[in-house]
Structure formats: C-alpha cells, structure tokens
Design a protein around this motif. Structure first.
Motif, PDB file in Angstrom:
ATOM      1  N   PRO A 149       0.804  -1.231   0.000  1.00  0.00           N
ATOM      2  CA  PRO A 149       0.000   0.000   0.000  1.00  0.00           C
ATOM      3  C   PRO A 149       0.831   1.273   0.000  1.00  0.00           C
ATOM      4  N   THR A 150       1.968   1.263   0.696  1.00  0.00           N
ATOM      5  CA  THR A 150       2.819   2.446   0.741  1.00  0.00           C
ATOM      6  C   THR A 150       3.312   2.842  -0.641  1.00  0.00           C
ATOM      7  N   ALA A 151       3.671   1.868  -1.453  1.00  0.00           N
ATOM      8  CA  ALA A 151       4.155   2.154  -2.802  1.00  0.00           C
ATOM      9  C   ALA A 151       3.066   2.801  -3.645  1.00  0.00           C
ATOM     10  N   VAL A 152       1.848   2.306  -3.488  1.00  0.00           N
ATOM     11  CA  VAL A 152       0.714   2.856  -4.241  1.00  0.00           C
ATOM     12  C   VAL A 152       0.387   4.262  -3.754  1.00  0.00           C
ATOM     13  N   ASP A 153       0.395   4.467  -2.430  1.00  0.00           N
ATOM     14  CA  ASP A 153       0.061   5.771  -1.857  1.00  0.00           C
ATOM     15  C   ASP A 153       1.014   6.855  -2.341  1.00  0.00           C
ATOM     16  N   ARG A 154       2.292   6.550  -2.364  1.00  0.00           N
ATOM     17  CA  ARG A 154       3.282   7.558  -2.757  1.00  0.00           C
ATOM     18  C   ARG A 154       3.112   7.943  -4.225  1.00  0.00           C
ATOM     19  N   ALA A 155       2.880   6.961  -5.064  1.00  0.00           N
ATOM     20  CA  ALA A 155       2.641   7.258  -6.475  1.00  0.00           C
ATOM     21  C   ALA A 155       1.355   8.061  -6.648  1.00  0.00           C
ATOM     22  N   ALA A 156       0.335   7.729  -5.856  1.00  0.00           N
ATOM     23  CA  ALA A 156      -0.952   8.423  -5.958  1.00  0.00           C
ATOM     24  C   ALA A 156      -0.834   9.880  -5.522  1.00  0.00           C
ATOM     25  N   GLY A 157      -0.102  10.143  -4.438  1.00  0.00           N
ATOM     26  CA  GLY A 157       0.076  11.509  -3.973  1.00  0.00           C
ATOM     27  C   GLY A 157       0.808  12.355  -4.986  1.00  0.00           C
ATOM     28  N   PHE A 158       1.843  11.791  -5.583  1.00  0.00           N
ATOM     29  CA  PHE A 158       2.602  12.507  -6.601  1.00  0.00           C
ATOM     30  C   PHE A 158       1.733  12.785  -7.828  1.00  0.00           C
ATOM     31  N   SER A 159       1.018  11.766  -8.284  1.00  0.00           N
ATOM     32  CA  SER A 159       0.166  11.916  -9.469  1.00  0.00           C
ATOM     33  C   SER A 159      -0.923  12.954  -9.249  1.00  0.00           C
ATOM     34  N   LYS A 160      -1.515  12.949  -8.066  1.00  0.00           N
ATOM     35  CA  LYS A 160      -2.578  13.905  -7.763  1.00  0.00           C
ATOM     36  C   LYS A 160      -2.080  15.339  -7.883  1.00  0.00           C
ATOM     37  N   ALA A 161      -0.896  15.611  -7.346  1.00  0.00           N
ATOM     38  CA  ALA A 161      -0.352  16.966  -7.399  1.00  0.00           C
ATOM     39  C   ALA A 161      -0.095  17.406  -8.828  1.00  0.00           C
ATOM     40  N   VAL A 162       0.469  16.515  -9.626  1.00  0.00           N
ATOM     41  CA  VAL A 162       0.800  16.849 -11.012  1.00  0.00           C
ATOM     42  C   VAL A 162      -0.466  17.117 -11.822  1.00  0.00           C
ATOM     43  N   GLU A 163      -1.466  16.265 -11.664  1.00  0.00           N
ATOM     44  CA  GLU A 163      -2.691  16.420 -12.444  1.00  0.00           C
ATOM     45  C   GLU A 163      -3.485  17.644 -12.009  1.00  0.00           C
ATOM     46  N   GLU A 164      -3.391  18.013 -10.730  1.00  0.00           N
ATOM     47  CA  GLU A 164      -4.055  19.235 -10.273  1.00  0.00           C
ATOM     48  C   GLU A 164      -3.501  20.479 -10.965  1.00  0.00           C
ATOM     49  N   GLU A 165      -2.261  20.389 -11.426  1.00  0.00           N
ATOM     50  CA  GLU A 165      -1.645  21.515 -12.128  1.00  0.00           C
ATOM     51  C   GLU A 165      -1.981  21.511 -13.620  1.00  0.00           C
ATOM     52  N   GLY A 166      -2.859  20.593 -14.022  1.00  0.00           N
ATOM     53  CA  GLY A 166      -3.263  20.536 -15.420  1.00  0.00           C
ATOM     54  C   GLY A 166      -2.267  19.858 -16.334  1.00  0.00           C
ATOM     55  N   LEU A 167      -1.331  19.110 -15.772  1.00  0.00           N
ATOM     56  CA  LEU A 167      -0.318  18.417 -16.571  1.00  0.00           C
ATOM     57  C   LEU A 167      -0.765  16.998 -16.891  1.00  0.00           C
ATOM     58  N   PRO A 168      -0.151  16.379 -17.896  1.00  0.00           N
ATOM     59  CA  PRO A 168      -0.475  14.978 -18.197  1.00  0.00           C
ATOM     60  C   PRO A 168      -0.162  14.086 -16.997  1.00  0.00           C
ATOM     61  N   ALA A 169      -0.947  13.022 -16.840  1.00  0.00           N
ATOM     62  CA  ALA A 169      -0.690  12.077 -15.750  1.00  0.00           C
ATOM     63  C   ALA A 169       0.727  11.518 -15.872  1.00  0.00           C
ATOM     64  N   PRO A 170       1.461  11.459 -14.771  1.00  0.00           N
ATOM     65  CA  PRO A 170       2.836  10.953 -14.857  1.00  0.00           C
ATOM     66  C   PRO A 170       2.888   9.472 -15.181  1.00  0.00           C
ATOM     67  N   THR A 171       3.953   9.074 -15.842  1.00  0.00           N
ATOM     68  CA  THR A 171       4.222   7.653 -16.027  1.00  0.00           C
ATOM     69  C   THR A 171       4.667   7.073 -14.692  1.00  0.00           C
ATOM     70  N   VAL A 172       4.039   5.996 -14.244  1.00  0.00           N
ATOM     71  CA  VAL A 172       4.383   5.357 -12.976  1.00  0.00           C
ATOM     72  C   VAL A 172       4.824   3.926 -13.250  1.00  0.00           C
ATOM     73  N   ILE A 173       6.000   3.567 -12.742  1.00  0.00           N
ATOM     74  CA  ILE A 173       6.506   2.203 -12.890  1.00  0.00           C
ATOM     75  C   ILE A 173       6.675   1.598 -11.499  1.00  0.00           C
ATOM     76  N   TYR A 174       6.139   0.399 -11.318  1.00  0.00           N
ATOM     77  CA  TYR A 174       6.249  -0.330 -10.050  1.00  0.00           C
ATOM     78  C   TYR A 174       7.360  -1.362 -10.143  1.00  0.00           C
ATOM     79  N   GLY A 175       8.170  -1.437  -9.098  1.00  0.00           N
ATOM     80  CA  GLY A 175       9.252  -2.418  -9.047  1.00  0.00           C
ATOM     81  C   GLY A 175       9.480  -2.857  -7.618  1.00  0.00           C
ATOM     82  N   ASP A 176      10.724  -2.760  -7.152  1.00  0.00           N
ATOM     83  CA  ASP A 176      11.076  -3.049  -5.767  1.00  0.00           C
ATOM     84  C   ASP A 176      11.687  -1.801  -5.149  1.00  0.00           C
ATOM     85  N   PHE A 177      11.663  -1.730  -3.820  1.00  0.00           N
ATOM     86  CA  PHE A 177      12.296  -0.606  -3.126  1.00  0.00           C
ATOM     87  C   PHE A 177      13.795  -0.868  -3.004  1.00  0.00           C
ATOM     88  N   SER A 178      14.508  -0.883  -4.134  1.00  0.00           N
ATOM     89  CA  SER A 178      15.920  -1.234  -4.113  1.00  0.00           C
ATOM     90  C   SER A 178      16.701  -0.387  -5.099  1.00  0.00           C
TER      91      SER A 178
END
Length: 293
Positions: A149-178
């Motif tokens: 859930p933490t990985a999803v939350d962090r990507a969601a918070g970042f995406s929300k801020a970017v889209e609120e500024e009227g920018l294209p949704a960011p590309t998000v890639i999921y992997g490992d915390f490494s």
C-alpha cells in the motif's frame, strides 16, 4: 559480589511476561529503517524491554517465518514493517493473542489495527507540486511493489499533485524498493517518448539507483533530469547533501510505535489508533532551477 545472575526464565513463568518485544523489518541495509530501529531500541530500553530484531529482505514468505519464530519465543508484543500487506502478520499475532503495531505502512482496513506512519502520500504530493511549479511538463515516478500500500500511496500523492496543475498524468513504474530496481526502471523511463524531464523516486534507494542510471546514460541531475525522492540519507553518509526530499521522521516513528505498543499491552481492549506524522520538505540541488519557457 557473588556473581549471582537472576533467572529471568523462572521469573517469567510467574509473571507470564518475557519483557521482550519483536521488530520485523524489511531491509536492514536501508538507512531509513536503521533509524526506525534506533528509535525503537531507545524506547524499548527506557521501558526495560529487550528488543528482538528480524529482517525479511522484503519477502512476505520470510516475514511469515520470522513472525512465527518471534511468537514461539513468547514476545510480549510485536512491531512490524510488513514486506507486503499487513494481513498475514496481523492474523498470526491475533491468533496468538500478541499485541501488534504496524509501522510505516497503511493497513488495508483503516481503524482495524494500531499504526504509526508518516504522511508519505502528502510528502509525495508536495514533491509533485514542486516539480510542476518548476515548469516540468513530463514527469514520471518509480515506486515499490504494487501489492504494498505504501508504494501505491506515494505514487498516488505525486500523481494527484501533477494532475491538479493541469499536466499529463505521470508515467508510474512499479518495481522493488531497491537500488537495482531504481536503476532499471529509470533506464526504462529514459527510453519513453517524450522523455521525462523530472523523476520522483518513492524511497531513498530508488533515488540513488535512478541517479546512477541517469549518469550511465551520459546525462546529469539536475541539468538533464530533475530528481526528487521520499526519505533522506543521513548526513554522515553524504559529504554534500544533494537530493531534494520529503523526509519521514524515522526515529520518532520507532519511538512512538513502542509507546503505542506498551499502551496496547496495558489496555488490550482499547480502540485501535493511527498516529500519522508529517514529512519535512527539504529542497536541494537535485530538483534544479525553474525551466526556461
């Protein structure tokens, strides 16, 4: 004078307590988690408790094994930073009647278990606002496993801020915390069209791996690609602080988790609590200057 050592095992048979707590952590090599451990250890020592530390290498199957081992040792309580979801560890502790506090993770069902975590989603949101304000039109994020859930939350918070500024949704890639995952995901991002001019890394290891990948491709941070991340590196590990971060209060998280666990041991029927701590935005050179229009 005689060298007598009290037999704690015999005493524990009478009190039905072992004065030990367990801590399950996902990656002992990450400085963020070692600072959490420091907070836990100090608070446990002040409370007269012995800390048993285990490391899962971010493997859910290993987490199940070490949690079972700690429960067999009759710990009075458990702290866990889950490698995946909280469900299996919570079930094991509940079945054994052992109090549990989740650290640095969001449980799937809010209000179901004691939690101490930082507002990482809010920190990621601040970093997204920062990059958008600097004029970046194409941004991306690298984060941990999608089942965490933490990985999803962090990507969601970042995406929300970017889209609120009227920018294209960011590309998000999921992997490992490494480090390795940060490196590989960033190399993949650099092949995208249009290439991102800024990257958000969801933890410190991902940020370091991303920087290595950018430099290997003959580019630099922040001249070619701005880079920001969650979690700072200890000042003793870096000569020149460079990375713009939203830092989580690691030691405070550990200390507050022990306090909450002691409260749960004392009041087993109390309503579960969630302690949400703020992050701290620190702007350094890696985020760069405003882009020229």
């Amino acid at each position: 004078e005689t060298g007598y050592v009290p037999n704690s095992v015999a005493r524990n048979l009478r009190t039905k307590r072992t004065d030990t707590i367990g801590l399950v952590m996902p990656d002992i090599t990450n400085p963020f988690f070692t600072h959490v451990v420091r907070g836990v250890e100090v608070a446990a020592r002040d409370a007269g408790l012995l800390l048993l530390l285990t490391n899962t290498d971010q493997r859910p199957d290993e987490e199940t094994r070490v949690v079972s081992m700690l429960l067999q040792r009759q710990v009075d309580g458990m702290l866990a930073i889950p490698a995946g979801t909280c469900a299996d560890t919570a079930r094991l502790c509940q079945d054994a009647g052992v109090p549990l506090v989740i650290v640095d993770r969001r449980p799937e069902t809010p209000g179901s278990i004691d939690v101490v975590r930082a507002d990482a989603e809010g920190g990621a949101y601040e970093l997204g606002k920062l990059l958008a304000g600097l004029g970046h039109q194409h941004v991306a994020a690298v984060t941990g496993p999608e089942y965490v859930p933490t990985a999803v939350d962090r990507a969601a918070g970042f995406s929300k801020a970017v889209e609120e500024e009227g920018l294209p949704a960011p590309t998000v890639i999921y992997g490992d915390f490494s480090l390795e995952s940060g490196h590989d995901m960033t190399q993949d991002l650099m092949r995208h069209e249009p290439r991102p001019t800024a990257i958000f890394a969801a933890n410190n290891f991902l940020a370091i791996g991303a920087q290595h990948a950018i430099e290997e491709l003959g580019m630099s941070v922040p001249d070619d690609v701005a880079l920001v991340g969650l979690d700072d590196l200890p000042t003793e590990m870096v000569t020149f602080p460079f990375l713009t971060v939203a830092a989580q209060p690691a030691e405070e998280m550990g200390r507050r988790a022990v306090e909450l666990l002691l409260k749960r041991i004392k009041e087993p029927e109390a309503k579960p609590e969630e302690i949400l701590l703020p992050t701290e935005l620190t702007i350094r050179r890696s985020s760069g200057d405003p882009l020229q229009a």
